[in-house]
Motif scaffolding. Sequence first.
Motif, PDB file in Angstrom:
ATOM      1  N   ALA A   1     -15.880 -29.705-104.497  1.00  0.00           N
ATOM      2  CA  ALA A   1     -15.250 -28.392-104.328  1.00  0.00           C
ATOM      3  C   ALA A   1     -14.328 -28.043-105.494  1.00  0.00           C
ATOM      4  N   LEU A   2     -13.660 -29.046-106.067  1.00  0.00           N
ATOM      5  CA  LEU A   2     -12.758 -28.826-107.198  1.00  0.00           C
ATOM      6  C   LEU A   2     -13.086 -29.825-108.291  1.00  0.00           C
ATOM      7  N   ARG A   3     -13.132 -29.336-109.533  1.00  0.00           N
ATOM      8  CA  ARG A   3     -13.567 -30.161-110.650  1.00  0.00           C
ATOM      9  C   ARG A   3     -12.524 -30.131-111.770  1.00  0.00           C
ATOM     10  N   GLY A   4     -11.448 -30.889-111.585  1.00  0.00           N
ATOM     11  CA  GLY A   4     -10.460 -31.013-112.643  1.00  0.00           C
ATOM     12  C   GLY A   4      -9.632 -29.768-112.856  1.00  0.00           C
ATOM     13  N   VAL A   5      -9.049 -29.225-111.784  1.00  0.00           N
ATOM     14  CA  VAL A   5      -8.249 -28.002-111.866  1.00  0.00           C
ATOM     15  C   VAL A   5      -6.873 -28.303-112.443  1.00  0.00           C
ATOM     16  N   ASP A   6      -6.488 -27.521-113.440  1.00  0.00           N
ATOM     17  CA  ASP A   6      -5.138 -27.557-114.013  1.00  0.00           C
ATOM     18  C   ASP A   6      -4.520 -26.175-113.835  1.00  0.00           C
ATOM     19  N   LEU A   7      -3.326 -26.138-113.238  1.00  0.00           N
ATOM     20  CA  LEU A   7      -2.697 -24.848-112.961  1.00  0.00           C
ATOM     21  C   LEU A   7      -1.183 -25.020-112.892  1.00  0.00           C
ATOM     22  N   THR A   8      -0.463 -24.097-113.516  1.00  0.00           N
ATOM     23  CA  THR A   8       0.997 -24.071-113.446  1.00  0.00           C
ATOM     24  C   THR A   8       1.438 -22.739-112.869  1.00  0.00           C
ATOM     25  N   VAL A   9       2.303 -22.800-111.870  1.00  0.00           N
ATOM     26  CA  VAL A   9       2.858 -21.593-111.258  1.00  0.00           C
ATOM     27  C   VAL A   9       4.372 -21.702-111.344  1.00  0.00           C
ATOM     28  N   ASN A  10       4.983 -20.785-112.072  1.00  0.00           N
ATOM     29  CA  ASN A  10       6.426 -20.826-112.267  1.00  0.00           C
ATOM     30  C   ASN A  10       7.174 -20.281-111.057  1.00  0.00           C
ATOM     31  N   GLU A  11       8.429 -20.652-110.947  1.00  0.00           N
ATOM     32  CA  GLU A  11       9.266 -20.201-109.834  1.00  0.00           C
ATOM     33  C   GLU A  11       9.318 -18.678-109.787  1.00  0.00           C
ATOM     34  N   GLY A  12       9.089 -18.126-108.609  1.00  0.00           N
ATOM     35  CA  GLY A  12       9.140 -16.683-108.425  1.00  0.00           C
ATOM     36  C   GLY A  12       7.855 -15.955-108.728  1.00  0.00           C
ATOM     37  N   ASP A  13       6.843 -16.672-109.232  1.00  0.00           N
ATOM     38  CA  ASP A  13       5.554 -16.034-109.538  1.00  0.00           C
ATOM     39  C   ASP A  13       4.770 -15.748-108.256  1.00  0.00           C
ATOM     40  N   LEU A  14       3.950 -14.715-108.327  1.00  0.00           N
ATOM     41  CA  LEU A  14       2.954 -14.445-107.293  1.00  0.00           C
ATOM     42  C   LEU A  14       1.621 -14.293-107.997  1.00  0.00           C
ATOM     43  N   ILE A  15       0.680 -15.191-107.690  1.00  0.00           N
ATOM     44  CA  ILE A  15      -0.625 -15.119-108.339  1.00  0.00           C
ATOM     45  C   ILE A  15      -1.719 -14.967-107.291  1.00  0.00           C
ATOM     46  N   SER A  16      -2.811 -14.346-107.685  1.00  0.00           N
ATOM     47  CA  SER A  16      -3.977 -14.195-106.814  1.00  0.00           C
ATOM     48  C   SER A  16      -5.102 -15.090-107.299  1.00  0.00           C
ATOM     49  N   LEU A  17      -5.733 -15.791-106.367  1.00  0.00           N
ATOM     50  CA  LEU A  17      -6.940 -16.561-106.649  1.00  0.00           C
ATOM     51  C   LEU A  17      -8.144 -15.732-106.246  1.00  0.00           C
ATOM     52  N   ILE A  18      -9.075 -15.541-107.160  1.00  0.00           N
ATOM     53  CA  ILE A  18     -10.306 -14.831-106.842  1.00  0.00           C
ATOM     54  C   ILE A  18     -11.502 -15.686-107.253  1.00  0.00           C
ATOM     55  N   GLY A  19     -12.676 -15.289-106.797  1.00  0.00           N
ATOM     56  CA  GLY A  19     -13.892 -16.016-107.141  1.00  0.00           C
ATOM     57  C   GLY A  19     -14.902 -15.894-106.025  1.00  0.00           C
ATOM     58  N   PRO A  20     -16.147 -16.217-106.296  1.00  0.00           N
ATOM     59  CA  PRO A  20     -17.192 -16.114-105.276  1.00  0.00           C
ATOM     60  C   PRO A  20     -16.980 -17.107-104.141  1.00  0.00           C
ATOM     61  N   SER A  21     -17.664 -16.869-103.033  1.00  0.00           N
ATOM     62  CA  SER A  21     -17.614 -17.813-101.921  1.00  0.00           C
ATOM     63  C   SER A  21     -18.083 -19.189-102.395  1.00  0.00           C
ATOM     64  N   GLY A  22     -17.348 -20.229-101.986  1.00  0.00           N
ATOM     65  CA  GLY A  22     -17.696 -21.576-102.397  1.00  0.00           C
ATOM     66  C   GLY A  22     -17.128 -21.981-103.731  1.00  0.00           C
ATOM     67  N   ALA A  23     -16.281 -21.127-104.328  1.00  0.00           N
ATOM     68  CA  ALA A  23     -15.720 -21.443-105.643  1.00  0.00           C
ATOM     69  C   ALA A  23     -14.618 -22.495-105.572  1.00  0.00           C
ATOM     70  N   GLY A  24     -14.056 -22.727-104.380  1.00  0.00           N
ATOM     71  CA  GLY A  24     -12.997 -23.715-104.224  1.00  0.00           C
ATOM     72  C   GLY A  24     -11.627 -23.117-103.971  1.00  0.00           C
ATOM     73  N   LYS A  25     -11.547 -21.818-103.724  1.00  0.00           N
ATOM     74  CA  LYS A  25     -10.249 -21.160-103.560  1.00  0.00           C
ATOM     75  C   LYS A  25      -9.482 -21.698-102.344  1.00  0.00           C
ATOM     76  N   SER A  26     -10.128 -21.678-101.181  1.00  0.00           N
ATOM     77  CA  SER A  26      -9.451 -22.156 -99.974  1.00  0.00           C
ATOM     78  C   SER A  26      -9.142 -23.647-100.067  1.00  0.00           C
ATOM     79  N   THR A  27     -10.054 -24.404-100.657  1.00  0.00           N
ATOM     80  CA  THR A  27      -9.806 -25.837-100.832  1.00  0.00           C
ATOM     81  C   THR A  27      -8.576 -26.065-101.698  1.00  0.00           C
ATOM     82  N   LEU A  28      -8.440 -25.314-102.779  1.00  0.00           N
ATOM     83  CA  LEU A  28      -7.287 -25.458-103.659  1.00  0.00           C
ATOM     84  C   LEU A  28      -5.997 -25.146-102.911  1.00  0.00           C
ATOM     85  N   VAL A  29      -5.986 -24.034-102.180  1.00  0.00           N
ATOM     86  CA  VAL A  29      -4.788 -23.655-101.430  1.00  0.00           C
ATOM     87  C   VAL A  29      -4.416 -24.735-100.421  1.00  0.00           C
TER      88      VAL A  29
END
Length: 263
Positions: free
Chosen positions: A17-45
């Motif tokens: 489901a996830l293949r080496g994800v690197d992600l930084t979210v700074n304090e106070g940020d609001l980001i949206s995850l998008i992508g096709p079904s099965g891309a790994g969005k819900s798994t990442l969350v």
Amino acid sequence: MLEIKSLHKKYPSGPVALRGVDLTVNEGDLISLIGPSGAGKSTLVRCINRLVEPSSGQILLNSTDICKLSSGALRKARKKIGMIFQEYALVERLSVMENVLSGRLGYVSFYASLTRKFPQADISEALRLLDRVGLSDYVDTRADQLSGGQRQRVGICRALLQQPDFLLIDEPTASLDPKTARQIMRLITELVQERNITAIINIHEVTLAEMFSKRVVGLKEGRIVYDESAGGLTNEALTLIYGEEDWESAKTGADGNLREEVV
């Protein structure tokens, strides 16, 4: 700050489901995850608060590696990680107020949680939140008597009553009509800004991601393929994330207005 490093997830009897994800979210940020079904969005969350156990990698929340926490330490860490679910996750037979107050279960004694006797400060804050989201007249209404939009508002109040530093939001508009979806997204963005909460929203509707977040992260086949400003979601970027499509036609209806259903 959230730092995700080389995060992998392989389900025992399913795909990677996830293949080496690197992600930084700074304090106070609001980001949206998008992508096709099965891309790994819900798994990442769900890996971030370990509702799904990562296979490998690091999830550093304020320098604490969530992946290495014991069950007791994880329960303590989850107090500061709120979650808003697509399916609302309310107790249908309980009232709106009882569902909202369940956001404080991690802070009260076992007896208080069993008898639902919460401190007056928690009750007062719950009432303030319900008033803020327009549900002050529904305090004693059972959850199973609410509309989808009202249920989502109850879920928002419950998560915020935790007083989280970090908020995970999993497809909050998936079951809502376009107007209600915009209202819920507007409410979420206003509340996280008011409270300076860092948030990640997993969302299918690209137009809502563009409207309500400054930064968008696109996943495809378990990898991040786009991490830029929402304004950079060109047709080429959408093709990179979702594949070939007539994006101009998908974005605009016959009247030339942006549709809600881009994907």
